[in-house]
Design an enzyme around this catalytic site. Structure first.
Site, mmCIF file in Angstrom:
data_model
loop_
_atom_site.group_PDB
_atom_site.id
_atom_site.type_symbol
_atom_site.label_atom_id
_atom_site.label_comp_id
_atom_site.label_asym_id
_atom_site.label_seq_id
_atom_site.Cartn_x
_atom_site.Cartn_y
_atom_site.Cartn_z
ATOM 1 N N GLU A 91 -105.979 -20.776 -9.182
ATOM 2 C CA GLU A 91 -106.517 -21.950 -9.844
ATOM 3 C C GLU A 91 -106.537 -23.164 -8.932
ATOM 4 O OE1 GLU A 91 -105.710 -21.032 -14.467
ATOM 5 O OE2 GLU A 91 -104.092 -22.013 -13.413
ATOM 6 N N CYS A 104 -105.868 -30.244 -6.437
ATOM 7 C CA CYS A 104 -104.657 -29.428 -6.281
ATOM 8 C C CYS A 104 -105.116 -27.999 -6.043
ATOM 9 C CB CYS A 104 -103.851 -29.559 -7.569
ATOM 10 S SG CYS A 104 -102.430 -28.454 -7.631
ATOM 11 N N CYS A 111 -96.558 -15.756 -6.335
ATOM 12 C CA CYS A 111 -95.606 -16.364 -5.399
ATOM 13 C C CYS A 111 -94.343 -15.520 -5.366
ATOM 14 C CB CYS A 111 -95.262 -17.788 -5.838
ATOM 15 S SG CYS A 111 -94.124 -18.612 -4.688
ATOM 16 N N CYS A 115 -89.183 -19.138 -8.639
ATOM 17 C CA CYS A 115 -88.398 -20.207 -9.281
ATOM 18 C C CYS A 115 -88.383 -19.991 -10.801
ATOM 19 C CB CYS A 115 -89.006 -21.568 -8.950
ATOM 20 S SG CYS A 115 -89.021 -21.888 -7.177
ATOM 21 N N CYS A 118 -91.074 -21.814 -13.139
ATOM 22 C CA CYS A 118 -92.473 -21.806 -12.703
ATOM 23 C C CYS A 118 -93.173 -20.533 -13.171
ATOM 24 C CB CYS A 118 -92.520 -21.910 -11.185
ATOM 25 S SG CYS A 118 -94.172 -21.689 -10.498
ATOM 26 N N CYS A 344 -98.722 -28.847 -13.636
ATOM 27 C CA CYS A 344 -97.909 -28.069 -12.690
ATOM 28 C C CYS A 344 -97.201 -26.922 -13.380
ATOM 29 C CB CYS A 344 -96.777 -28.902 -12.132
ATOM 30 S SG CYS A 344 -97.281 -30.388 -11.404
HETATM 31 N N1 SAH Z 1 -94.625 -23.553 -3.957
HETATM 32 C C1 SAH Z 1 -94.704 -24.930 -3.692
HETATM 33 C C2 SAH Z 1 -95.964 -25.565 -4.172
HETATM 34 C C3 SAH Z 1 -96.511 -25.124 -5.496
HETATM 35 S S1 SAH Z 1 -95.567 -25.584 -6.903
HETATM 36 C C4 SAH Z 1 -93.485 -25.646 -4.237
HETATM 37 O O1 SAH Z 1 -92.723 -25.049 -4.978
HETATM 38 O O2 SAH Z 1 -93.306 -26.809 -3.888
HETATM 39 C C5 SAH Z 1 -95.956 -27.308 -7.039
HETATM 40 C C6 SAH Z 1 -94.934 -28.118 -7.790
HETATM 41 O O3 SAH Z 1 -94.939 -27.783 -9.189
HETATM 42 C C7 SAH Z 1 -93.532 -27.884 -7.297
HETATM 43 O O4 SAH Z 1 -92.836 -29.089 -7.146
HETATM 44 C C8 SAH Z 1 -92.937 -27.086 -8.413
HETATM 45 O O5 SAH Z 1 -91.561 -27.205 -8.435
HETATM 46 C C9 SAH Z 1 -93.598 -27.684 -9.626
HETATM 47 N N2 SAH Z 1 -93.514 -26.841 -10.815
HETATM 48 C C10 SAH Z 1 -93.524 -25.502 -10.876
HETATM 49 N N3 SAH Z 1 -93.419 -25.081 -12.145
HETATM 50 C C11 SAH Z 1 -93.373 -26.188 -12.919
HETATM 51 C C12 SAH Z 1 -93.280 -26.409 -14.323
HETATM 52 N N4 SAH Z 1 -93.261 -25.406 -15.194
HETATM 53 N N5 SAH Z 1 -93.249 -27.672 -14.763
HETATM 54 C C13 SAH Z 1 -93.324 -28.707 -13.897
HETATM 55 N N6 SAH Z 1 -93.408 -28.565 -12.567
HETATM 56 C C14 SAH Z 1 -93.416 -27.315 -12.068
HETATM 57 FE FE1 SF4 Z 2 -93.451 -20.447 -5.922
HETATM 58 FE FE2 SF4 Z 2 -93.584 -21.716 -8.237
HETATM 59 FE FE3 SF4 Z 2 -91.333 -21.805 -6.810
HETATM 60 FE FE4 SF4 Z 2 -93.510 -23.124 -5.940
HETATM 61 S S1 SF4 Z 2 -92.366 -23.543 -7.806
HETATM 62 S S2 SF4 Z 2 -92.144 -21.803 -4.738
HETATM 63 S S3 SF4 Z 2 -95.138 -21.730 -6.657
HETATM 64 S S4 SF4 Z 2 -92.254 -19.971 -7.728
#
Ligand code: SAH
Ligand code: SF4
Length: 383
Positions: A91, A104, A111, A115, A118, A344
């Site tokens: 996306e 974005c 990934c 996390c 996420c 995000c």
């Molecule tokens: N992988 C990279 C970039 C993609 S994620 C990273 O982790 O930085 C982009 C941002 O979205 C990151 O700061 C991540 O922590 C945040 N993010 C991921 N899942 C989210 C969620 N459910 N709610 C709010 N922010 C989130």
């Molecule tokens: Fe991967 Fe989501 Fe963690 Fe970013 S926040 S490193 S996209 S799992």
């Protein structure tokens, strides 16, 4: 096999043209046609010799991504779901603001970092995107938006690598794509307006500092290793002290820039006053970092599998106050595109289950502008 010209930065395109027996300046012309004018057909490139156009037709193509859906939020945010083959989708989200237009974009299908908060992380890793697939998101969005908004000017002024995937785990393709974004013959974005967001791949942060000093955002989310190990599993490999050292080294490569720490506010998990105080201590222990970092507090976008909830707004405000009272520049991210799941961490691109995606989408205010064929930059749909 024909080459996808979106895969090349200008140097790469020059090498490709030389192989076809063409001078370097032809590569510059070609590069400008593709990225500045959004051309996808060689016959459009009127100032290229017919003989070159014929050679290009047999050896190269400009390969767009297939568009599965396009949604426009009531706040003007636009989200595209692109098909990258093999059942994977990624996306990109356009976020218009008064003084800028931010895109974005995604760097991977899925990934591997995983996390907890996420949805991309929950989906698992499928594959790296190629440089061409990363750039194709910008190429499409920029030229689509120019037509859509009837603008001859550049619409996208900022790019953030905050879509799906960990950009620093797809380093070679990332840097290649960044070079195209920054090139004056292509998008000409200033390096401070292109942000790479990382969960903390320390060795690659060092390489990025040497190769391409774009703005850096670091997803911190916790003030200590015990908590961060749990939220961002990569922390077990590169713990906070190593991560902050890498941030300091990055600042040496990009002096007078700020590093942004992203901090997703999770109810009862990382959002107490004590967590905030711990964070202040952490970044303040190094005067350089303390002076050149800022915090961006992100309201958590919940999804059921996470089992987590968003911190209440007064809690977020109190947390922000502790940081800013300590002299740390702190912002709270405005959520955008909530009604189309474009915020995000809500980016979940599994097209294996298209019916689920469609069901989710049909609940929202969905605007399918035109059939896909008409909205591709090459199309003559003229939105
Ligand atoms: N992988 C990279 C970039 C993609 S994620 C990273 O982790 O930085 C982009 C941002 O979205 C990151 O700061 C991540 O922590 C945040 N993010 C991921 N899942 C989210 C969620 N459910 N709610 C709010 N922010 C989130
Ligand atoms: Fe991967 Fe989501 Fe963690 Fe970013 S926040 S490193 S996209 S799992």
């Amino acid at each position: 096999m024909t080459a996808n010209l979106l895969d090349f930065d200008l140097d790469g395109l020059a090498v490709f043209c030389e192989r076809l027996g063409e001078k370097r300046f032809r590569a510059t012309q070609l590069f400008r046609w593709i990225h500045q004018k959004g051309a996808s057909q060689f016959d459009e490139m009127s100032d290229l010799a017919k003989s070159l156009r014929e050679k290009l037709k047999t050896s190269a193509q400009i390969q767009p991504l297939g568009i599965i859906t396009q949604h426009i939020s009531s706040d003007g945010t636009i989200k595209w779901l692109f098909d990258v083959g093999g059942g994977d989708a990624v996306e990109a989200v356009f976020i218009p603001e008064d003084d800028r237009g931010t895109l974005c974009i995604s760097s991977q299908a899925g990934c591997a970092v995983g996390c907890r908060f996420c949805s991309t992380g929950h989906q698992g890793f499928s594959r790296n995107l190629t440089a061409g697939e990363i750039i194709a998101q910008l190429w499409f969005a920029e030229h689509f938006l120019r037509k859509h908004l009837n603008s001859s000017e550049r619409v996208i002024s900022n790019v953030v690598m905050m879509g799906m995937g960990e950009p620093l785990q797809n380093y070679a393709a990332l840097v290649q794509a960044l070079r195209v974004m920054l090139d004056d013959h292509a998008y000409g974005l200033s390096r401070r307006r292109v942000t790479v967001s990382t969960s903390g791949v320390v060795p690659m942060m060092d390489r990025l500092g040497q190769d391409c000093q774009v703005a850096l955002a670091v997803s911190l989310h916790a003030p200590n290793d015990a908590l961060r190990d749990n939220l961002v599993p990569l922390n077990r490999k590169y713990p906070i002290a190593e991560l902050l050292d890498a941030c300091k080294r990055y600042l040496a490569f990009a002096p007078r820039d700020f590093i942004t720490f992203e901090y997703c506010m999770l109810d009862g998990v990382n959002d107490t006053a004590q967590h905030a105080a711990e964070l202040v201590k952490l970044v303040r222990q190094d005067p350089t970092l303390g002076a050149w970092c800022k915090f961006n507090l992100i309201p958590f976008n919940p999804f059921p599998a996470s089992g987590l909830t968003r911190s209440a707004q007064p809690v977020v405000l109190a947390f922000a106050k502790i940081l800013s009272d300590a002299g740390i520049v702190t912002t709270i991210r405005k959520t955008r595109g909530d009604d189309i799941d474009a915020a995000c961490g809500q980016l979940a691109g599994d097209v294996k289950d298209r019916t689920a995606v469609q069901k989710r989408i049909s609940k929202q205010r969905t605007v399918m502008l035109k059939p896909v064929a008409e909205i591709a930059p090459s199309g003559r749909g003229g939105l």
